[in-house]
Write an enzyme that holds these catalytic residues in place. Sequence first.
Site, PDB file in Angstrom:
ATOM      1  N   ARG A  50       1.065  -1.352  -0.272  1.00 36.70           N
ATOM      2  CA  ARG A  50       0.226  -0.206  -0.170  1.00 36.70           C
ATOM      3  C   ARG A  50       0.865   1.169  -0.116  1.00 36.70           C
ATOM      4  O   ARG A  50       0.309   2.240  -0.998  1.00 36.70           O
ATOM      5  CB  ARG A  50      -0.534   0.086   1.077  1.00 36.70           C
ATOM      6  CG  ARG A  50      -1.665   1.315   1.162  1.00 36.70           C
ATOM      7  CD  ARG A  50      -2.970   1.123   2.088  1.00 36.70           C
ATOM      8  NE  ARG A  50      -3.044   0.251   3.469  1.00 36.70           N
ATOM      9  CZ  ARG A  50      -2.615   0.313   4.650  1.00 36.70           C
ATOM     10  NH1 ARG A  50      -1.463   1.421   4.331  1.00 36.70           N
ATOM     11  NH2 ARG A  50      -2.402  -0.205   5.504  1.00 36.70           N
ATOM     12  N   TYR A 103     -17.483  16.051 -14.933  1.00 33.03           N
ATOM     13  CA  TYR A 103     -17.751  14.574 -15.074  1.00 33.03           C
ATOM     14  C   TYR A 103     -18.788  14.589 -13.930  1.00 33.03           C
ATOM     15  O   TYR A 103     -18.721  15.301 -12.674  1.00 33.03           O
ATOM     16  CB  TYR A 103     -16.442  13.781 -14.710  1.00 33.03           C
ATOM     17  CG  TYR A 103     -17.702  12.193 -14.325  1.00 33.03           C
ATOM     18  CD1 TYR A 103     -17.815  12.175 -15.312  1.00 33.03           C
ATOM     19  CD2 TYR A 103     -16.987  11.831 -13.455  1.00 33.03           C
ATOM     20  CE1 TYR A 103     -18.946  10.947 -14.713  1.00 33.03           C
ATOM     21  CE2 TYR A 103     -17.670  10.267 -13.167  1.00 33.03           C
ATOM     22  CZ  TYR A 103     -17.871   9.584 -13.995  1.00 33.03           C
ATOM     23  OH  TYR A 103     -18.317   8.962 -13.338  1.00 33.03           O
ATOM     24  N   ASP A 176      -8.484  18.610 -14.045  1.00 35.32           N
ATOM     25  CA  ASP A 176      -8.501  17.463 -14.618  1.00 35.32           C
ATOM     26  C   ASP A 176      -8.579  16.990 -15.765  1.00 35.32           C
ATOM     27  O   ASP A 176      -8.779  18.136 -17.431  1.00 35.32           O
ATOM     28  CB  ASP A 176      -9.841  16.690 -14.402  1.00 35.32           C
ATOM     29  CG  ASP A 176     -10.588  15.656 -14.694  1.00 35.32           C
ATOM     30  OD1 ASP A 176      -9.589  14.854 -15.811  1.00 35.32           O
ATOM     31  OD2 ASP A 176     -11.624  14.504 -14.034  1.00 35.32           O
ATOM     32  N   LYS A 201      -9.196   6.291 -18.531  1.00 36.43           N
ATOM     33  CA  LYS A 201      -9.458   7.049 -20.000  1.00 36.43           C
ATOM     34  C   LYS A 201      -8.398   6.784 -21.169  1.00 36.43           C
ATOM     35  O   LYS A 201      -7.694   5.946 -21.525  1.00 36.43           O
ATOM     36  CB  LYS A 201     -10.042   8.168 -20.336  1.00 36.43           C
ATOM     37  CG  LYS A 201     -11.190   8.291 -18.868  1.00 36.43           C
ATOM     38  CD  LYS A 201     -12.737   7.388 -19.416  1.00 36.43           C
ATOM     39  CE  LYS A 201     -13.371   7.377 -17.813  1.00 36.43           C
ATOM     40  NZ  LYS A 201     -13.182   7.481 -17.064  1.00 36.43           N
TER      41      LYS A 201
HETATM   42  O1  P1T Z   1     -14.237   6.583 -13.056  1.00 37.51           O
HETATM   43  P1  P1T Z   1     -12.886   7.547 -12.605  1.00 37.51           P
HETATM   44  O2  P1T Z   1     -11.611   6.270 -13.448  1.00 37.51           O
HETATM   45  O3  P1T Z   1     -13.054   7.453 -10.848  1.00 37.51           O
HETATM   46  O4  P1T Z   1     -12.526   8.131 -13.276  1.00 37.51           O
HETATM   47  C1  P1T Z   1     -13.892  10.039 -12.473  1.00 37.51           C
HETATM   48  C2  P1T Z   1     -13.663  10.509 -13.913  1.00 37.51           C
HETATM   49  C3  P1T Z   1     -12.653  11.842 -13.144  1.00 37.51           C
HETATM   50  N1  P1T Z   1     -12.668  13.095 -14.217  1.00 37.51           N
HETATM   51  C4  P1T Z   1     -13.583  12.765 -15.918  1.00 37.51           C
HETATM   52  C5  P1T Z   1     -12.861  13.947 -16.775  1.00 37.51           C
HETATM   53  C6  P1T Z   1     -13.799  11.503 -15.680  1.00 37.51           C
HETATM   54  O5  P1T Z   1     -14.653  11.670 -17.006  1.00 37.51           O
HETATM   55  C7  P1T Z   1     -14.384  10.463 -14.849  1.00 37.51           C
HETATM   56  C8  P1T Z   1     -15.343   9.456 -15.306  1.00 37.51           C
HETATM   57  N2  P1T Z   1     -15.838   9.471 -16.824  1.00 37.51           N
HETATM   58  C9  P1T Z   1     -16.487   8.410 -16.719  1.00 37.51           C
HETATM   59  C10 P1T Z   1     -16.809   7.689 -16.767  1.00 37.51           C
HETATM   60  C11 P1T Z   1     -17.504   8.583 -17.875  1.00 37.51           C
HETATM   61  O6  P1T Z   1     -18.068   7.913 -19.152  1.00 37.51           O
HETATM   62  O7  P1T Z   1     -17.738  10.460 -18.982  1.00 37.51           O
END
Ligand code: P1T
Length: 388
Positions: A50, A103, A176, A201
């Site tokens: 961790r 988001y 972000d 992503k």
């Molecule tokens: O899903 P996660 O890995 O926890 O990420 C969150 C997140 C953070 N910032 C942006 C700009 C994002 O688009 C996302 C997650 N978004 C999706 C799952 C979506 O389909 O838009």
Amino acid sequence: MKFETAAVHAGEEPVLTAGGSGDVVVPIHLSSTFARRDVAKPTGGYEYSRSGNPTRGALEQKLAAIENARFGLAFSSGLAAETTVALTLLKKDDHVVAFDDLYGGTRRLFGHVFQENFGIALSYVDARDAENVKAALRDTTRLVWLESPTNPLIRLCDIRKIAGIAHNVGVPVIVDNTFASPYFQHPLALGADIVVHSTTKYINGHSDSVGGAVMLSDETLYRKIRYNQNAAGAILSPFDSFLVARGIKTLALRMEQHQKNALAIARYLESHKKVSAVYYPGLPSHPQHALAKKQMEGFSGMFSFEIRGGKRAACRFLRSLRLFSLAESLGGVESLIEHPATMTHASVLKAEREKVGVTDALIRVSVGIENTGDLIADLGQAFGETGS
Ligand code: P1T
């Protein structure tokens, strides 16, 4: 080292000295704990996975290198990264200024967890105009939270201008960078203090790992975030760390193809009679096309559009697609499409959603790296079936 070289080599230089095995790819270190000879001397600096793991460490070096940052941290999701940054910078009664187009999960985190449970005050502003950020700042403001381009309306904000305004009053700026990817935008070079990503992503790019990242160059802040990441346990597993490091090696190649496809499809949709608006910063019709050209090194592969005929037409169109998968998430090699109002942004109150501009006619597209003509043909046949 240039981007493509760092993406392949950073964090993965083969160890050719005695004791090294010469691996050209970082091994997956599954061990949850690391033995030591003396109580006060962790072997190779590792104690417990961790707190630190060699595979994750290699990925973290690569993450730092591709954002031109001094430090990188790998998290179990994008939201785990966001949560850890927020709990490092915020205390009860502090105030946050955030872009109003974010988001849905990020809005849920700030609105329903930090605001409701910990008394954090929130101001959502249209950060396309930097003056709106300035006007919202209070004595208690402790961070400015931005996405650029935004999810799902693909809006931009002037990161350099907003960083100048926030730094004038000692407030850090978090960007972000998920939609642009580190290949097309470097927020730290534009004055941001911290970059966050959902590595789920573009960075991983193959829709087979959920993860997050934080990149920054301020050592004091890095140590605090790292401390809290370990305290909260929001770490990426060794196997996922390997996957993400592997994905990064082709990020440059993938982003070029994502962009090529997005530009062609955005142009196709812009001239389609069943489409009333296309939001893609690579189109000269995008109101912030000039800012995109100045601030980004490319336009990425994300866009959204409004279909004529509202939700009914949107649902019929989405059901008719064969190559595009109707699914949340983005940034993978396969094309994905979704309806923000009922999917990614369902947790945002309807009134708030509509105030920002997320209508029932809005469709968001994450263009993959398939053949451009095949993708356009699929959209064409789906339009044919809408009958609207
Ligand atoms: O899903 P996660 O890995 O926890 O990420 C969150 C997140 C953070 N910032 C942006 C700009 C994002 O688009 C996302 C997650 N978004 C999706 C799952 C979506 O389909 O838009």
